[in-house]
Design a protein around this motif. Structure first.
Motif, PDB file in Angstrom:
ATOM      1  N   SER A  91      -7.888   7.640  -1.078  1.00 13.29           N
ATOM      2  CA  SER A  91      -8.827   7.103  -2.063  1.00 13.29           C
ATOM      3  C   SER A  91      -9.658   8.252  -2.609  1.00 13.29           C
ATOM      4  CB  SER A  91      -9.726   6.040  -1.434  1.00 13.29           C
ATOM      5  OG  SER A  91      -8.978   4.908  -1.062  1.00 13.29           O
TER       6      SER A  91
ATOM      7  N   LEU B 258       0.830  -1.212   0.000  1.00 11.47           N
ATOM      8  CA  LEU B 258       0.000   0.000   0.000  1.00 11.47           C
ATOM      9  C   LEU B 258       0.862   1.258   0.000  1.00 11.47           C
ATOM     10  CD1 LEU B 258      -2.742  -1.083   2.566  1.00 11.47           C
ATOM     11  CD2 LEU B 258      -2.813  -1.210   0.079  1.00 11.47           C
TER      12      LEU B 258
ATOM     13  N   THR C 184      -2.539   3.569   6.994  1.00  9.31           N
ATOM     14  CA  THR C 184      -1.970   2.490   6.174  1.00  9.31           C
ATOM     15  C   THR C 184      -1.972   1.155   6.907  1.00  9.31           C
ATOM     16  OG1 THR C 184      -0.535   4.120   5.100  1.00  9.31           O
ATOM     17  CG2 THR C 184       0.029   1.808   4.795  1.00  9.31           C
TER      18      THR C 184
ATOM     19  N   SER D 187      -3.754  -3.850  -9.333  1.00  8.22           N
ATOM     20  CA  SER D 187      -2.502  -3.225  -8.891  1.00  8.22           C
ATOM     21  C   SER D 187      -2.038  -3.805  -7.565  1.00  8.22           C
ATOM     22  CB  SER D 187      -2.698  -1.714  -8.761  1.00  8.22           C
ATOM     23  OG  SER D 187      -3.051  -1.135 -10.005  1.00  8.22           O
ATOM     24  N   ILE D 188      -2.968  -4.027  -6.645  1.00 10.97           N
ATOM     25  CA  ILE D 188      -2.601  -4.549  -5.329  1.00 10.97           C
ATOM     26  C   ILE D 188      -2.029  -5.953  -5.449  1.00 10.97           C
ATOM     27  CG2 ILE D 188      -3.538  -5.308  -3.109  1.00 10.97           C
ATOM     28  CD1 ILE D 188      -5.447  -2.948  -3.203  1.00 10.97           C
TER      29      ILE D 188
ATOM     30  N   TYR E 279      -9.987   5.350  -9.882  1.00  7.32           N
ATOM     31  CA  TYR E 279      -8.598   4.942  -9.669  1.00  7.32           C
ATOM     32  C   TYR E 279      -7.867   4.939 -11.005  1.00  7.32           C
ATOM     33  CZ  TYR E 279      -4.599   2.007  -8.427  1.00  7.32           C
ATOM     34  OH  TYR E 279      -3.334   1.530  -8.230  1.00  7.32           O
TER      35      TYR E 279
ATOM     36  N   LYS F  11      -4.198  14.184  -8.206  1.00  6.53           N
ATOM     37  CA  LYS F  11      -3.589  13.265  -7.257  1.00  6.53           C
ATOM     38  C   LYS F  11      -3.127  14.057  -6.037  1.00  6.53           C
ATOM     39  CE  LYS F  11      -0.113   9.621  -6.792  1.00  6.53           C
ATOM     40  NZ  LYS F  11       0.962   8.858  -7.450  1.00  6.53           N
TER      41      LYS F  11
ATOM     42  N   LEU G 246       2.207   1.817  -3.500  1.00  4.18           N
ATOM     43  CA  LEU G 246       1.153   2.231  -4.431  1.00  4.18           C
ATOM     44  C   LEU G 246       0.495   3.539  -4.020  1.00  4.18           C
ATOM     45  CD1 LEU G 246      -0.642  -1.180  -5.118  1.00  4.18           C
ATOM     46  CD2 LEU G 246       0.867   0.065  -6.667  1.00  4.18           C
ATOM     47  N   SER G 247       0.894   4.103  -2.883  1.00  2.60           N
ATOM     48  CA  SER G 247       0.314   5.364  -2.370  1.00  2.60           C
ATOM     49  C   SER G 247      -1.194   5.249  -2.216  1.00  2.60           C
ATOM     50  CB  SER G 247       0.660   6.529  -3.305  1.00  2.60           C
ATOM     51  OG  SER G 247       2.061   6.691  -3.423  1.00  2.60           O
ATOM     52  N   LEU G 248      -1.644   4.170  -1.592  1.00  4.23           N
ATOM     53  CA  LEU G 248      -3.068   3.935  -1.423  1.00  4.23           C
ATOM     54  C   LEU G 248      -3.594   4.410  -0.075  1.00  4.23           C
ATOM     55  CD1 LEU G 248      -3.541   0.408  -3.023  1.00  4.23           C
ATOM     56  CD2 LEU G 248      -3.947   2.654  -4.013  1.00  4.23           C
ATOM     57  N   SER G 249      -2.835   5.279   0.596  1.00  5.22           N
ATOM     58  CA  SER G 249      -3.362   5.864   1.834  1.00  5.22           C
ATOM     59  C   SER G 249      -4.449   6.888   1.542  1.00  5.22           C
ATOM     60  CB  SER G 249      -2.226   6.527   2.623  1.00  5.22           C
ATOM     61  OG  SER G 249      -1.603   7.538   1.859  1.00  5.22           O
TER      62      SER G 249
ATOM     63  N   LYS H 216      -7.778  -1.230  -9.289  1.00  5.42           N
ATOM     64  CA  LYS H 216      -7.095  -1.107  -7.997  1.00  5.42           C
ATOM     65  C   LYS H 216      -6.751  -2.485  -7.452  1.00  5.42           C
ATOM     66  CE  LYS H 216      -7.624   1.219  -3.515  1.00  5.42           C
ATOM     67  NZ  LYS H 216      -8.529   2.068  -2.693  1.00  5.42           N
TER      68      LYS H 216
END
Length: 790
Positions: free
Chosen positions: A122, A114, A220, A257-258, A135, A142, A117-120, A254
């Motif tokens: 949404s 995470l 995170t 990507s994860i 996404y 961004k 991928l900078s998923l902190s 998403k």
């Protein structure tokens, strides 16, 4: 015996059958549901409506799956086993599938995914029913987070894109008060909950690009914990080392990507673990080479200085002979010295402070197989311990167990080193003893030449060790460069085209089923909780008292419904009750009939008047006595004067029957006697001997006497008349009489408190499962058809 047979015959004629108590009458329940059909229609409409709303408000989830191969020696040979690299330690690892599943599903690994991928953060676009997450390529902007506070996880911000250069930031404070501020793209935004920068992406200026974006921040660690629980890892089958990785997620890209990043990070960490051994070996060799380079340089300088000082050019042929023999011993001695030096270095490395959890170099060509096996096992446990420490606490039982094994292996390695060194020392001493014999022969050689040979011997030892370490360093470097990952991607992450939840067909099917089941269940439960008599079987289950028949619901306000020419279903049912009453009293007198019930309102007076009317229609002379002295209704229901009645007759010696009797003009042969004024002592008055005299007088004049009495469930007045009656009729009203009140008539029947007790079921509803009607409507319809044919 004859009376018993007659009773059974009467029951057979009247259809009196015992029923098993506790059984559910599904037929009656079906008719009740059929009558309440609109509840099912309403239930289906509401349930389907709720189902459609649920589909609109619920975010659909898609399944993203990927298939990977774990290189497990237990399930199949490694891709690089054998060949040119088979002797390198980096390719000799064995992997346990269960352990690798735990590593793939670890929170720390997911947290790294995470983070990369900078998923902190949404991003969502507002919708009519729900916010839609966007996404990847769909993002117009961004948010690059520099610092976040815990307050950021409790709120969301909204970005309104104005143009390519600026945007409006909308946020709410702790009091839910909205505020807006304008900023430029790329400008750092500082807020109490964090510091971030909003960057415009290439698609921000497109007309189809969303202009309002909701941004939510996540912890995170908590997010990694959530995805770790949602991640499902399972083997394709028991015989293969192939794993399915699946994740249910609202955004397909998403999820891809994860999963792809998860496999990438897993392989990266596996390579890092593999390179630890080679890196430590190279580090150890580099340290030893530094010392050997200095020592070898010093020895070579000593040789050069010695020769220059003693002007040495060549060795005599005699010395060459002895030197050749001595060189063989020297060669062997040099080999043992190298091994002793290596063993001493390894022993010193293990005994160093802080080296408790360091890897031991294992590629230095130690000849002893036992020592090599102990060192390999020691390094394997060290790597397993390092991996466990990353996912568990150091004080866990698994880590402590490995620590104990490492301690035992360390002791065994040191002990084995000592034993090998002792053996090498003994062999070296033997060689040195053999050398002593040659030294005596070489004494004749000039001392200078002998000293030169000793210096060259030292030079050879250092040079051999130096070349050996250089070779091993190259091998370790090759292992480090040729390291490969533990897994291979068979199928990259792929997303399902249709959502797995919620499924439209399943949701609507459940809604439809609920719309049908809930009304039925409600009717069933309410029916089960209802303690009132609903169907005939309720009465049959509670008592064996014979049932004369059933009366339908009266739609008119008139009390007297049985009249000449009336062919209504209620009038026909009274005729049927009259016929059943005649069958039940075959062979015995039945002039005086008592009518009672459990409580007021069950239709005693209505039944008494109309039963008398149907008897009068057969040419009989019938009188109805209003013996409910507490709450008289007979004269009131017939709209007749009620000044004089039974109470007047019983308390007066001058009053005659003719003074209190009243004829009914609508029905020839029907008479009534009202209760009169309400007395203060009804029960004592009804116990008067004049009651019997009144009955006898009426018997002489009338064919039937119908006595309308007070309810036996409330007062005992009716039992005072028991000696004068030939039969008794107990009125039970559907939907009104309580089931526990049926115990009263059952007790009367069993204890014979009244003569020939029978039950009439009143107020049956058409098509409610009561058996109401007996087909009289059809019968009347058929008769009309017959007349038409005639």
């Amino acid at each position: 015996m004859a009376e018993k047979e007659l009773t059974e015959f009467q029951k057979m004629l009247l259809g009196f059958e015992d029923s098993n108590s506790g059984q559910i009458d599904f037929k009656a329940l079906f008719f009740k549901c059929l009558r309440l059909w609109y509840l099912f229609v309403l239930g289906v409409v509401v349930a389907l409506g709720l189902g459609f709303l649920y589909l609109q408000y619920t975010t659909p989830h898609y399944t993203v799956k990927s298939k990977i191969l774990i290189k497990d020696d237990e399930k199949g040979a490694d891709l690089l086993s054998g060949g040119a690299f088979s002797d390198l330690d980096i390719f000799s690892d064995t992997k346990n599938i269960d352990n690798e599943v735990e590593v793939l599903n670890s929170i720390s690994l997911m947290e790294r995914v995470l983070t990369e991928l900078s998923l902190s953060t949404s991003y969502f676009t507002p919708g009519y029913f729900r916010d839609e997450e966007i996404y990847g390529k769909e993002l117009p902007v961004k948010v690059i987070v520099s610092k976040l506070d815990s307050l950021a996880y409790e709120q969301a911000i909204t970005i309104h894109v104005k143009d390519n250069n600026q945007f409006e930031l909308e946020e709410e404070n702790e009091y839910s008060i909205s505020s807006k501020s304008t900023h430029k793209f790329g400008q750092e935004v500082v807020r109490p909950y964090g510091t971030f920068t909003v960057v415009a992406l290439p698609g921000v200026s497109l007309p189809a690009s969303p202009k309002e974006i909701i941004v939510k921040f996540y912890d995170t660690h908590e997010l990694a914990n959530y995805y770790s629980k949602e991640l499902i890892i399972e083997p394709v089958n028991k015989a293969a080392s192939v794993l399915w990785l699946s994740l249910n997620i609202p955004v397909q890209e998403k999820g891809k990507s994860i999963l792809n990043k998860l496999i990438e990070v897993y392989n990266k960490e596996a390579l890092e673990d593999k390179n630890v051994v080679a890196s430590n070996t190279i580090e150890f060799i580099d340290e030893r080479l530094k010392f050997l380079t200095t020592e070898l340089s010093d020895v070579e300088k000593d040789v050069e200085a010695y020769k220059r000082q003693n002007e040495l050019t060549d060795v005599s042929s005699e010395a060459q002979l002895y030197v050749q023999r001595a060189s063989e011993y020297n060669k062997q001695l040099a080999e043992f010295e190298i091994q002793l030096d290596v063993l001493t270095s390894i022993e010193k490395y293990i005994q160093e402070n802080g080296g408790q959890y360091k890897l031991v170099p294992s590629t230095l060509s130690i000849q002893d197989a036992t020592l090599l096996g102990l060192i390999a096992r020691f390094n394997e446990l060290q790597l397993e311990r390092d991996r466990l420490v990353r996912t568990t606490q150091t004080n866990s039982m698994l880590v402590q167990n490995i620590n104990d094994q490492l301690s035992n292996l360390r002791f065994n390695i040191l002990e084995n080193l000592q034993n090998i060194k002792k053996g090498l020392t003994i062999t070296r001493n033997n060689l040195q003893a053999n050398m002593a014999s040659f030294k005596s022969r070489i004494q004749q050689i000039p001392a200078v030449e002998r000293e030169l040979l000793e210096i060259k011997r030292q030079q050879g030892i250092k040079e051999g060790l130096y070349l050996y370490l250089l070779q091993k360093r190259e091998e370790s470097s090759l292992s480090l460069a040729a390291a490969v990952s533990n897994s291979r991607v068979i199928d990259p992450a792929m997303a399902s085209k249709q959502p797995v939840s919620p499924t439209k067909g399943k949701v609507l099917a459940i809604a439809l089923l609920a719309g049908l089941v809930l009304p039925f269940a409600s009717i069933f439960v309410l029916d089960m909780l209802d303690n009132k008599v609903k169907i005939r079987k309720d009465v049959e289950a509670a008592t064996n008292t014979p049932i004369l028949g059933e009366l339908g619901h009266k739609d008119t306000e008139e009390t007297l419904v049985v009249t000449q020419g009336n062919r209504s279903p209620v009038a026909e049912l009274f005729s049927l009750v009259r016929a059943n009453l005649q069958f039940s009293t075959v062979g015995k007198e039945n002039k005086v009939i008592l009518i009672t019930s459990s409580m007021s309102g069950e239709g005693k007076t209505f039944f008494s008047i109309n039963l008398a009317a149907t008897m009068a229609m057969t040419g009989k002379k019938v009188v109805v006595l209003g013996f409910d002295l507490r709450k008289p209704r007979l004269m009131q229901d017939l709209n007749l004067p009620s000044e004089l009645g039974i109470s007047n007759y019983l308390i007066s010696d001058k009053m005659t029957v003719d003074n209190i009797i009243t004829p009914i003009e609508k029905q020839l042969g029907l008479f009534v006697i009202g209760s009169g004024p309400v007395p203060p002592n009804p029960l004592e008055l009804m116990s008067s001997p004049k009651v019997g005299k009144l009955i006898d007088v009426l018997k002489a004049t009338f064919d039937h006497i119908i006595i309308d009495t007070a309810p036996v469930g409330q007062v005992a007045d009716a039992f005072a008349l028991a000696p004068y009656v030939d039969s008794s009729v107990y009125i039970v009203r559907y939907g009104y009489t309580l089931k526990e009140q049926l115990e009263i008539i059952d007790d009367i029947y069993k204890q014979k408190k009244l003569n020939s007790p029978m039950i009439v079921l009143n107020d049956a509803v058409k098509n409610a499962g009561y058996g109401y009607g007996y087909g009289y409507e059809q019968l009347g319809h058929k008769k009309q058809k017959s007349k038409l044919r005639a």
